[in-house]
Design a protein around this motif. Structure first.
Motif, PDB file in Angstrom:
ATOM      1  N   MET A  19      69.800 -34.892 -71.935  1.00 23.79           N
ATOM      2  CA  MET A  19      69.198 -34.228 -72.568  1.00 23.79           C
ATOM      3  C   MET A  19      67.915 -34.686 -73.238  1.00 23.79           C
ATOM      4  O   MET A  19      66.661 -34.558 -73.049  1.00 23.79           O
ATOM      5  N   GLU A  20      68.202 -35.923 -73.803  1.00 20.64           N
ATOM      6  CA  GLU A  20      67.382 -36.687 -74.658  1.00 20.64           C
ATOM      7  C   GLU A  20      66.165 -37.224 -73.481  1.00 20.64           C
ATOM      8  O   GLU A  20      64.926 -37.271 -73.980  1.00 20.64           O
ATOM      9  N   MET A  21      66.730 -37.483 -72.348  1.00 23.62           N
ATOM     10  CA  MET A  21      65.880 -38.113 -71.294  1.00 23.62           C
ATOM     11  C   MET A  21      64.970 -36.788 -70.779  1.00 23.62           C
ATOM     12  O   MET A  21      63.766 -37.161 -70.839  1.00 23.62           O
ATOM     13  N   LEU A  22      65.409 -35.669 -70.793  1.00 22.10           N
ATOM     14  CA  LEU A  22      64.547 -34.568 -70.057  1.00 22.10           C
ATOM     15  C   LEU A  22      63.626 -34.038 -71.281  1.00 22.10           C
ATOM     16  O   LEU A  22      62.598 -33.661 -71.020  1.00 22.10           O
ATOM     17  N   TRP A  23      64.103 -34.188 -72.528  1.00 18.63           N
ATOM     18  CA  TRP A  23      62.995 -33.768 -73.556  1.00 18.63           C
ATOM     19  C   TRP A  23      62.026 -34.690 -73.574  1.00 18.63           C
ATOM     20  O   TRP A  23      60.964 -34.331 -73.889  1.00 18.63           O
ATOM     21  N   ALA A  24      62.248 -35.986 -73.311  1.00 21.81           N
ATOM     22  CA  ALA A  24      61.225 -37.005 -73.361  1.00 21.81           C
ATOM     23  C   ALA A  24      60.223 -36.949 -72.086  1.00 21.81           C
ATOM     24  O   ALA A  24      59.139 -37.365 -72.233  1.00 21.81           O
ATOM     25  N   ALA A  25      60.617 -36.198 -71.056  1.00 24.54           N
ATOM     26  CA  ALA A  25      60.043 -36.280 -69.836  1.00 24.54           C
ATOM     27  C   ALA A  25      58.743 -35.419 -69.800  1.00 24.54           C
ATOM     28  O   ALA A  25      58.947 -34.201 -70.814  1.00 24.54           O
ATOM     29  N   ASP A  26      57.922 -35.507 -69.102  1.00 28.67           N
ATOM     30  CA  ASP A  26      56.727 -34.780 -69.049  1.00 28.67           C
ATOM     31  C   ASP A  26      56.839 -33.616 -68.014  1.00 28.67           C
ATOM     32  O   ASP A  26      55.508 -32.890 -67.702  1.00 28.67           O
ATOM     33  N   GLY A  27      57.859 -33.346 -67.505  1.00 28.31           N
ATOM     34  CA  GLY A  27      57.867 -32.184 -66.745  1.00 28.31           C
ATOM     35  C   GLY A  27      59.331 -32.141 -65.991  1.00 28.31           C
ATOM     36  O   GLY A  27      60.260 -33.048 -66.197  1.00 28.31           O
ATOM     37  N   PRO A  28      59.555 -31.052 -65.118  1.00 32.13           N
ATOM     38  CA  PRO A  28      61.001 -31.098 -64.457  1.00 32.13           C
ATOM     39  C   PRO A  28      61.276 -32.461 -63.940  1.00 32.13           C
ATOM     40  O   PRO A  28      60.273 -32.989 -63.426  1.00 32.13           O
ATOM     41  N   ARG A  29      62.577 -32.736 -63.716  1.00 32.28           N
ATOM     42  CA  ARG A  29      63.056 -33.882 -63.113  1.00 32.28           C
ATOM     43  C   ARG A  29      63.921 -33.621 -62.103  1.00 32.28           C
ATOM     44  O   ARG A  29      64.909 -32.858 -62.379  1.00 32.28           O
ATOM     45  N   SER A  30      64.215 -34.376 -60.984  1.00 29.88           N
ATOM     46  CA  SER A  30      65.140 -34.504 -59.933  1.00 29.88           C
ATOM     47  C   SER A  30      66.411 -35.223 -60.402  1.00 29.88           C
ATOM     48  O   SER A  30      66.407 -36.114 -61.095  1.00 29.88           O
ATOM     49  N   GLY A  72      66.004 -30.167 -52.459  1.00 25.97           N
ATOM     50  CA  GLY A  72      66.707 -30.085 -53.797  1.00 25.97           C
ATOM     51  C   GLY A  72      66.194 -29.367 -54.925  1.00 25.97           C
ATOM     52  O   GLY A  72      65.518 -28.353 -54.710  1.00 25.97           O
ATOM     53  N   PHE A  73      66.604 -29.835 -56.170  1.00 26.73           N
ATOM     54  CA  PHE A  73      66.402 -28.894 -57.180  1.00 26.73           C
ATOM     55  C   PHE A  73      65.530 -30.074 -58.268  1.00 26.73           C
ATOM     56  O   PHE A  73      65.999 -31.123 -58.382  1.00 26.73           O
ATOM     57  N   VAL A  74      64.821 -29.330 -59.145  1.00 23.88           N
ATOM     58  CA  VAL A  74      64.511 -30.070 -60.308  1.00 23.88           C
ATOM     59  C   VAL A  74      64.941 -29.489 -61.570  1.00 23.88           C
ATOM     60  O   VAL A  74      64.922 -28.345 -61.579  1.00 23.88           O
ATOM     61  N   TYR A  75      65.002 -29.957 -62.606  1.00 24.24           N
ATOM     62  CA  TYR A  75      65.633 -29.551 -63.924  1.00 24.24           C
ATOM     63  C   TYR A  75      64.810 -29.868 -65.056  1.00 24.24           C
ATOM     64  O   TYR A  75      64.158 -30.683 -65.133  1.00 24.24           O
ATOM     65  N   SER A  76      64.821 -28.698 -65.901  1.00 27.71           N
ATOM     66  CA  SER A  76      63.878 -28.732 -67.166  1.00 27.71           C
ATOM     67  C   SER A  76      64.708 -28.073 -68.062  1.00 27.71           C
ATOM     68  O   SER A  76      65.579 -27.134 -68.123  1.00 27.71           O
ATOM     69  N   PRO A  77      64.559 -28.675 -69.497  1.00 26.21           N
ATOM     70  CA  PRO A  77      65.332 -28.064 -70.619  1.00 26.21           C
ATOM     71  C   PRO A  77      64.642 -26.510 -71.070  1.00 26.21           C
ATOM     72  O   PRO A  77      63.428 -26.274 -70.869  1.00 26.21           O
ATOM     73  N   VAL A  78      65.633 -25.713 -71.445  1.00 25.31           N
ATOM     74  CA  VAL A  78      64.926 -24.437 -71.749  1.00 25.31           C
ATOM     75  C   VAL A  78      64.385 -24.415 -73.261  1.00 25.31           C
ATOM     76  O   VAL A  78      63.636 -23.502 -73.341  1.00 25.31           O
ATOM     77  N   ALA A  79      64.482 -25.273 -73.851  1.00 29.62           N
ATOM     78  CA  ALA A  79      64.107 -25.611 -75.270  1.00 29.62           C
ATOM     79  C   ALA A  79      63.436 -26.848 -75.451  1.00 29.62           C
ATOM     80  O   ALA A  79      64.185 -27.700 -74.741  1.00 29.62           O
ATOM     81  N   GLY A  80      62.626 -27.115 -76.292  1.00 32.55           N
ATOM     82  CA  GLY A  80      61.937 -28.200 -76.335  1.00 32.55           C
ATOM     83  C   GLY A  80      62.552 -29.454 -77.111  1.00 32.55           C
ATOM     84  O   GLY A  80      62.041 -30.598 -77.305  1.00 32.55           O
ATOM     85  N   ASP A  81      63.608 -29.143 -77.782  1.00 33.97           N
ATOM     86  CA  ASP A  81      64.316 -30.208 -78.686  1.00 33.97           C
ATOM     87  C   ASP A  81      65.669 -29.632 -79.172  1.00 33.97           C
ATOM     88  O   ASP A  81      65.917 -28.533 -78.818  1.00 33.97           O
TER      89      ASP A  81
END
Length: 125
Positions: A19-30, A72-81
């Motif tokens: 989650m920390e990694m995805l919150w820091a990302a600038d968009g969806p990630r594979s 495949g899929f890309v994943y994004s957090p539903v909340a920003g933090d």
């Protein structure tokens, strides 16, 4: 610091790291991107299937959303933090009662209550 400790209790250490990694990302990630980012500098690399399982589990918990991207899929957090995620969980679990308690708590703190009113577009001044 205490928030991160609490987050790790709710999610588990690898889930929290993802989650920390995805919150820091600038968009969806594979899965591959998450894997490579997490393994960067790691002594014992994680397996692709481990990261895929964690992302699938977090999606099942409602913490992530996934979207088709090619095969495949890309994943994004539903909340920003972490705070956003905690609020989503409380509102999901307790609905209107949680909101009522939140407003009661905000009213007890004039500064917080003014901030709440501003956020809701009910600014006094």
């Amino acid at each position: 610091m205490a928030d991160r400790v609490e987050q790790r209790r709710r999610l588990g250490s690898l889930e929290a790291e993802v989650m920390e990694m995805l919150w820091a990302a600038d968009g969806p990630r594979s899965v591959r991107h998450v894997l490579e980012t997490l393994n960067d500098g790691r002594r014992s690399p994680l397996a692709y299937t481990t990261v895929m399982t964690v992302l699938t589990r977090l999606t099942g918990k409602g913490v992530l959303v996934r979207a088709q991207a090619g095969r495949g899929f890309v994943y994004s957090p539903v909340a920003g933090d972490e705070a956003g995620m905690a609020v989503r969980e409380v509102v999901r679990d307790y609905g209107e009662a949680a909101l009522a308690h939140f407003v009661e708590q905000a009213r007890a703190d004039p500064k917080l209550y003014r901030r709440l009113r501003r956020l809701m577009g009910e600014d006094d001044g």
